[in-house]
Design an enzyme around this catalytic site. Structure first.
Site, PDB file in Angstrom:
ATOM      1  N   ASP A  60       2.233   1.663  -3.453  1.00 50.82           N
ATOM      2  CA  ASP A  60       1.572   2.059  -4.449  1.00 50.82           C
ATOM      3  C   ASP A  60       1.172   3.599  -4.302  1.00 50.82           C
ATOM      4  OD1 ASP A  60       1.129  -0.267  -5.485  1.00 50.82           O
ATOM      5  OD2 ASP A  60      -0.395  -0.896  -4.384  1.00 50.82           O
ATOM      6  N   LYS A  95      -7.167 -11.581  -7.661  1.00 51.80           N
ATOM      7  CA  LYS A  95      -5.741 -11.425  -8.120  1.00 51.80           C
ATOM      8  C   LYS A  95      -4.863 -11.925  -6.873  1.00 51.80           C
ATOM      9  CE  LYS A  95      -2.682  -7.083  -8.458  1.00 51.80           C
ATOM     10  NZ  LYS A  95      -1.580  -7.634  -8.104  1.00 51.80           N
ATOM     11  N   TYR A 152      -3.725 -17.862 -15.650  1.00 57.96           N
ATOM     12  CA  TYR A 152      -4.903 -16.737 -15.952  1.00 57.96           C
ATOM     13  C   TYR A 152      -4.632 -16.033 -17.340  1.00 57.96           C
ATOM     14  CZ  TYR A 152      -1.425 -14.035 -13.326  1.00 57.96           C
ATOM     15  OH  TYR A 152      -0.203 -13.475 -13.064  1.00 57.96           O
ATOM     16  N   GLU A 174       0.299 -17.392 -11.801  1.00 52.41           N
ATOM     17  CA  GLU A 174       0.911 -16.897 -10.742  1.00 52.41           C
ATOM     18  C   GLU A 174       1.293 -18.197  -9.835  1.00 52.41           C
ATOM     19  OE1 GLU A 174       0.868 -13.625 -10.685  1.00 52.41           O
ATOM     20  OE2 GLU A 174       1.335 -12.910  -8.669  1.00 52.41           O
ATOM     21  N   CYS A 200      22.302 -18.101  29.824  1.00 50.27           N
ATOM     22  CA  CYS A 200      20.985 -17.524  29.836  1.00 50.27           C
ATOM     23  C   CYS A 200      19.946 -18.582  29.652  1.00 50.27           C
ATOM     24  CB  CYS A 200      21.115 -16.438  28.753  1.00 50.27           C
ATOM     25  SG  CYS A 200      19.755 -15.602  28.761  1.00 50.27           S
ATOM     26  N   GLU A 242     -11.861 -11.407 -11.883  1.00 43.98           N
ATOM     27  CA  GLU A 242     -11.003 -12.647 -11.127  1.00 43.98           C
ATOM     28  C   GLU A 242     -10.192 -12.433 -10.118  1.00 43.98           C
ATOM     29  OE1 GLU A 242      -8.339 -13.621 -14.279  1.00 43.98           O
ATOM     30  OE2 GLU A 242      -9.697 -13.411 -15.978  1.00 43.98           O
ATOM     31  N   LYS A 286      -7.341  -3.052  -5.930  1.00 43.81           N
ATOM     32  CA  LYS A 286      -6.601  -3.544  -4.893  1.00 43.81           C
ATOM     33  C   LYS A 286      -7.364  -3.474  -3.587  1.00 43.81           C
ATOM     34  CE  LYS A 286      -2.295  -3.772  -4.807  1.00 43.81           C
ATOM     35  NZ  LYS A 286      -0.488  -3.649  -5.097  1.00 43.81           N
ATOM     36  N   CYS A 334      20.186  -7.958  29.809  1.00 44.79           N
ATOM     37  CA  CYS A 334      19.168  -9.125  29.213  1.00 44.79           C
ATOM     38  C   CYS A 334      18.032  -9.300  30.558  1.00 44.79           C
ATOM     39  CB  CYS A 334      19.906 -10.393  29.040  1.00 44.79           C
ATOM     40  SG  CYS A 334      18.754 -12.028  29.047  1.00 44.79           S
ATOM     41  N   CYS A 349      22.019 -10.959  23.829  1.00 46.27           N
ATOM     42  CA  CYS A 349      22.545 -11.243  25.236  1.00 46.27           C
ATOM     43  C   CYS A 349      23.536 -12.312  24.875  1.00 46.27           C
ATOM     44  CB  CYS A 349      21.421 -12.139  26.028  1.00 46.27           C
ATOM     45  SG  CYS A 349      22.291 -12.666  27.307  1.00 46.27           S
ATOM     46  N   CYS A 384      18.622 -12.882  32.225  1.00 51.08           N
ATOM     47  CA  CYS A 384      19.813 -13.257  33.227  1.00 51.08           C
ATOM     48  C   CYS A 384      20.624 -11.992  33.401  1.00 51.08           C
ATOM     49  CB  CYS A 384      20.762 -14.120  32.416  1.00 51.08           C
ATOM     50  SG  CYS A 384      21.594 -13.672  30.803  1.00 51.08           S
ATOM     51  N   ASP A 439      -1.790 -13.288  -5.007  1.00 54.78           N
ATOM     52  CA  ASP A 439      -0.360 -12.499  -4.483  1.00 54.78           C
ATOM     53  C   ASP A 439       0.654 -13.513  -4.169  1.00 54.78           C
ATOM     54  OD1 ASP A 439       0.874 -10.556  -3.692  1.00 54.78           O
ATOM     55  OD2 ASP A 439       0.020 -10.355  -1.645  1.00 54.78           O
ATOM     56  N   LEU A 475      -0.063  -4.693 -14.200  1.00 54.26           N
ATOM     57  CA  LEU A 475      -1.543  -4.318 -14.400  1.00 54.26           C
ATOM     58  C   LEU A 475      -1.417  -2.742 -13.724  1.00 54.26           C
ATOM     59  CD1 LEU A 475      -3.410  -7.272 -13.239  1.00 54.26           C
ATOM     60  CD2 LEU A 475      -3.708  -6.010 -15.252  1.00 54.26           C
ATOM     61  N   PHE A 481       0.974  -1.182  -0.056  1.00 56.50           N
ATOM     62  CA  PHE A 481      -0.014   0.089  -0.164  1.00 56.50           C
ATOM     63  C   PHE A 481       0.866   1.391  -0.003  1.00 56.50           C
ATOM     64  CE2 PHE A 481      -2.991   3.132   2.337  1.00 56.50           C
ATOM     65  CZ  PHE A 481      -3.855   3.315   1.398  1.00 56.50           C
TER      66      PHE A 481
HETATM   67  S1  IVH Z   1      -3.628 -10.590 -15.726  1.00 57.81           S
HETATM   68  C1  IVH Z   1      -1.274  -8.427 -19.166  1.00 57.81           C
HETATM   69  N1  IVH Z   1      -4.797 -11.821 -13.873  1.00 57.81           N
HETATM   70  O1  IVH Z   1      -0.677  -9.300 -10.719  1.00 57.81           O
HETATM   71  C2  IVH Z   1      -1.948  -8.693 -18.022  1.00 57.81           C
HETATM   72  N2  IVH Z   1      -2.888 -11.021 -13.294  1.00 57.81           N
HETATM   73  O2  IVH Z   1      -0.143  -6.613 -10.250  1.00 57.81           O
HETATM   74  C3  IVH Z   1      -1.535  -9.846 -17.182  1.00 57.81           C
HETATM   75  N3  IVH Z   1      -1.818 -11.256 -11.221  1.00 57.81           N
HETATM   76  O3  IVH Z   1       1.730  -8.887 -13.069  1.00 57.81           O
HETATM   77  C4  IVH Z   1      -2.088 -10.116 -15.929  1.00 57.81           C
HETATM   78  N4  IVH Z   1      -3.731 -12.321 -10.501  1.00 57.81           N
HETATM   79  O4  IVH Z   1       1.416 -11.192 -11.988  1.00 57.81           O
HETATM   80  C5  IVH Z   1      -3.509 -11.250 -14.211  1.00 57.81           C
HETATM   81  N5  IVH Z   1      -6.006 -13.158 -12.175  1.00 57.81           N
HETATM   82  C6  IVH Z   1      -4.856 -12.367 -12.632  1.00 57.81           C
HETATM   83  C7  IVH Z   1      -3.777 -12.000 -11.744  1.00 57.81           C
HETATM   84  C8  IVH Z   1      -2.795 -11.417 -11.988  1.00 57.81           C
HETATM   85  C9  IVH Z   1      -2.294 -11.933 -10.048  1.00 57.81           C
HETATM   86  C10 IVH Z   1      -0.589 -10.789 -11.095  1.00 57.81           C
HETATM   87  C11 IVH Z   1       0.262 -10.644 -12.261  1.00 57.81           C
HETATM   88  C12 IVH Z   1       0.567  -9.390 -12.796  1.00 57.81           C
HETATM   89  C13 IVH Z   1       0.388  -8.310 -11.581  1.00 57.81           C
HETATM   90  C14 IVH Z   1       0.222  -7.172 -11.286  1.00 57.81           C
END
Ligand code: IVH
Length: 669
Positions: free
Chosen positions: A38, A117, A228, A176, A433, A115, A315, A409, A427, A412, A119, A86, A35
């Site tokens: 970003d 996302k 994906y 992923e 200890c 979909e 996000k 410590c 320590c 001890c 991690d 993305l 966060f």
């Molecule tokens: S599509 C050209 N779908 O998130 C588009 N990406 O922050 C390709 N990611 O680089 C990405 N879940 O590694 C897509 N359902 C999903 C995803 C996904 C996770 C990742 C991916 C991307 C990153 C961007």
């Protein structure tokens, strides 16, 4: 903002983001939360929009962060199609803007595929003729690291597709690689025992694991994969969701929980549902991806330098809770490291009640400017123990008390020490200890060490009764003593004694690991045992000899020398040896003769002019690994007389080079 100020801030933000990219993508050890990252990226993007004269194609806003490992640890290959990132937002309003942009950009009808996302870390798989041909990381978007050998260790990724399902001769599919929470917790627990720094979150653990140099080590990491994005020269279907279904029919693990949405309201419902429901998933997700579902519309919208115009990510904000800091405990770990732990007024966070949070070290506490009585924000972010991310100074009352880090410590009383380059205080009283002694026993009896049938509670009892002070005391425990322990009956005592007996057979490398010498993890113990062959050889090795061992650096070499220069440790080793523990390797392998076979896994089959054991020792003496069976990780198979036909057939099938004994001997000459 003045132009000159904007220029300076843009340069500052760019440099800062470059550094965070490196920490995140290469070191897998971010200093800030996603966060916060970003937010910096948004600030930079906004300034570049207002002052376009200072925007450049080299800015972090215009290119993807590179994960290419340093020192060319992996071969690199170009991506057939660029592998991009993305665009993302934390704001529903911007999803409406996205939908509007799509609508303006096409005259064709379209819907959205929503979909999860995932991690983890992005992977690009190429299948050729129904077989996994190559796996590349995203790299810098143009070229990626070849991690095929590691990917072959991930069970959910098929090496072969289902026959007769109509897959194209060659295609790419992206997705992923992630680490479910369970595997992540297990890995971090083990890393703590091994004195390796824990991963901050499952994403870092996944990408760190994917970049391991030993594919066998990847095997046990519990990685999973979800795919994906299918990329074929000719689309297999007009819609993205249909192509994923088709890919699933070929045997590929495509992403689940996809929903096709036609309106913003439906997208919002999907987001609202998963914002809560994701907490019940066994793996981490950091948002929702919204993609235009119709492939011709995707094509007409195209890409910017960094991301597709046909997709965006919403996000989830990391969950945080505000609560009051009541007090701070200073915990002493097995190595003597002092960890400050905050006691909090209990607060609900991501489904659990949080009462304690880590404060990491004194530096961190100073950065937070923390006071007892402060209001603090706690965040989970996948870690085992939540962390305090910031304080709320505006809520600070008059009842706050400044914090001072203890000088001694807390258990001890020994004065604490802090090395310049270490973040933590220690320590130094490692042999006396109490928490350090108990920690050493817990480590010693652990599954990967001596594997003795005793848990923390048993060690605690034995220690409190003064039955054990040094590790060798375990081997002089009597049945009578064990029967004095709380709730212990004949059976538990016998089981314990039996496992003690069994532990005498544990190989030297594990005994070495069990000793708990600072910085000796499982792998370094193996390398040291293989290189030196015995505890005496390690104890008398020079710093240079130690440094020549795989994965042994300055700190570790110094720690080993320090350990063996203490007469008490020498006595302990002698006592353990007298108790029957193995203090030398099976094979009397001494310092490797060469590194010719380094990184290679060699399988032998049949009879040779020397015994099979000698053949194996020869491989190891030249730094190779002896493989037990043919797999995609095998570098060579050495075929002797009467070598197994099944092994030969398998080697041929997997394209593994088969060599004769003569060819092998020639190689190591
Ligand atoms: S599509 C050209 N779908 O998130 C588009 N990406 O922050 C390709 N990611 O680089 C990405 N879940 O590694 C897509 N359902 C999903 C995803 C996904 C996770 C990742 C991916 C991307 C990153 C961007």
């Amino acid at each position: 903002m003045k132009k000159s100020e904007a220029k300076t801030r843009i340069a500052e933000l760019s440099a800062e983001l470059e550094r965070h990219n490196y920490n995140y993508y290469v070191l897998n050890s971010p200093e800030i939360t996603d966060f916060q990252y970003d937010l910096l990226m948004m600030e930079l993007g906004e300034l570049e929009r207002r002052f376009p004269e200072y925007a450049s194609s080299a800015s972090p806003t215009a290119k993807v962060g590179s994960d290419i490992a340093p020192n060319a640890q992996f071969a690199q290959y170009p991506h057939k199609y660029p592998m991009l990132s993305l665009s993302n937002t934390y704001n529903i309003g911007e999803i409406e803007d996205f939908a509007e942009r799509v609508s303006k950009g096409t005259s064709l009808p379209f819907t959205f595929s929503c979909e999860l996302k995932f991690d983890g870390t992005a992977i690009c798989l190429t299948y050729r003729n129904g077989t996994l041909f190559r796996a590349l990381t995203r790299g810098d978007g143009t070229v990626g690291d070849d991690v095929t050998r590691n990917v072959l260790q991930i069970p959910s990724i098929p090496k072969k597709l289902k026959e007769g399902t109509g897959y194209p001769y060659e295609f790419e599919i992206r997705g992923e690689i992630y680490m479910p929470y369970k595997a992540f917790d297990k890995l971090n627990r083990q890393r703590e025992l091994d004195e390796e720094p824990p991963f901050a979150n499952p994403r870092n653990a996944a990408s760190g694991s994917l970049k391991l140099l030993d594919p066998q080590a990847v095997k046990g990491r519990g990685l999973e994969c979800t795919l994906y994005h299918l990329l074929t020269d000719e689309p297999v279907a007009p819609e993205h969701t249909q192509s994923l279904k088709i890919a699933a029919s070929w045997g590929l693990p495509v992403s689940e929980h996809i929903r096709e949405c036609s309106t913003i309201e439906e997208i919002e419902q999907y987001i609202a549902y998963w914002d809560t429901e994701r907490k019940n998933l066994p793996f981490a997700t950091d948002g929702i991806v919204i993609k235009v579902n119709q492939i011709p519309v995707q094509t007409s919208l195209g890409y910017t330098a960094k991301s597709p115009r046909w997709a965006t990510a919403y996000k989830f904000k990391p969950e945080e809770a505000l609560t009051k800091l009541v007090s701070i405990d200073y915990q002493v770990g097995r190595t003597g490291a002092i960890t400050p732990v905050a006691n909090l007024e209990p607060v609900q966070l991501s489904g659990t009640k949080v009462k304690r949070a880590s404060l990491h070290n004194w530096e961190q506490m100073k950065l937070l400017d923390i006071h007892i009585g402060d209001y603090v924000y706690v965040e989970k972010g996948g870690e085992i123990i939540p962390k305090i991310t910031r304080t709320a100074p505006e809520k600070r009352g008059f009842d706050i008390i400044p914090v001072e880090f203890p000088q001694n410590c807390p258990v001890c009383g020994t004065p604490l020490v802090k090395d310049e380059e270490e973040a933590k205080h220690f320590c130094p009283n490692s042999d006396f200890c109490p928490p350090q002694i108990k920690g050493k026993f817990i480590h010693f009896v652990g599954r990967k060490a001596m594997d003795i049938n005793a848990g923390e509670a048993t060690i605690e009892q034995l220690y409190n009764k003064c039955y054990i002070k040094v590790l060798s005391d375990l081997y002089t425990l009597t049945r009578e003593q064990l029967l004095t322990l709380d709730k212990w009956k004949e059976k538990s005592a016998d089981n314990f004694l039996k496992s003690l007996e069994e532990s005498r057979k544990v190989p030297f490398e594990r005994v070495l690991f069990a000793l708990g010498i600072r910085y000796i993890g499982e792998t370094t113990a193996k390398n040291l045992a293989r290189t030196f062959g015995s505890v005496e050889a390690i104890a008398s090795a020079t710093k240079e000899e130690l440094l020549a061992t795989d994965e042994v650096g300055e700190k570790l070499a110094e720690s080993i020398i320090g350990y063996f220069s203490d007469p008490q440790h020498i006595r302990l080793i002698e006592d353990l040896k007298s108790a029957g523990l193995r203090m030398e390797s099976d094979k009397t392998a001494k310092i490797a003769e060469s590194e010719i076979l380094k990184g290679m896994t060699i399988v032998i089959s049949g009879n040779f002019s020397i015994s099979r054991d000698d053949m194996k020792a020869l491989i190891e003496r030249h730094s190779g690994k002896v493989g037990s069976g043919i797999s995609a990780n095998t570098t060579y198979m050495v075929a002797g007389e009467k070598s197994g036909p099944a092994k030969l057939a398998k080697a041929e099938k997997l394209g593994i080079k088969v060599i004769t004994e003569e060819e092998f001997l020639e190689m190591i000459k």
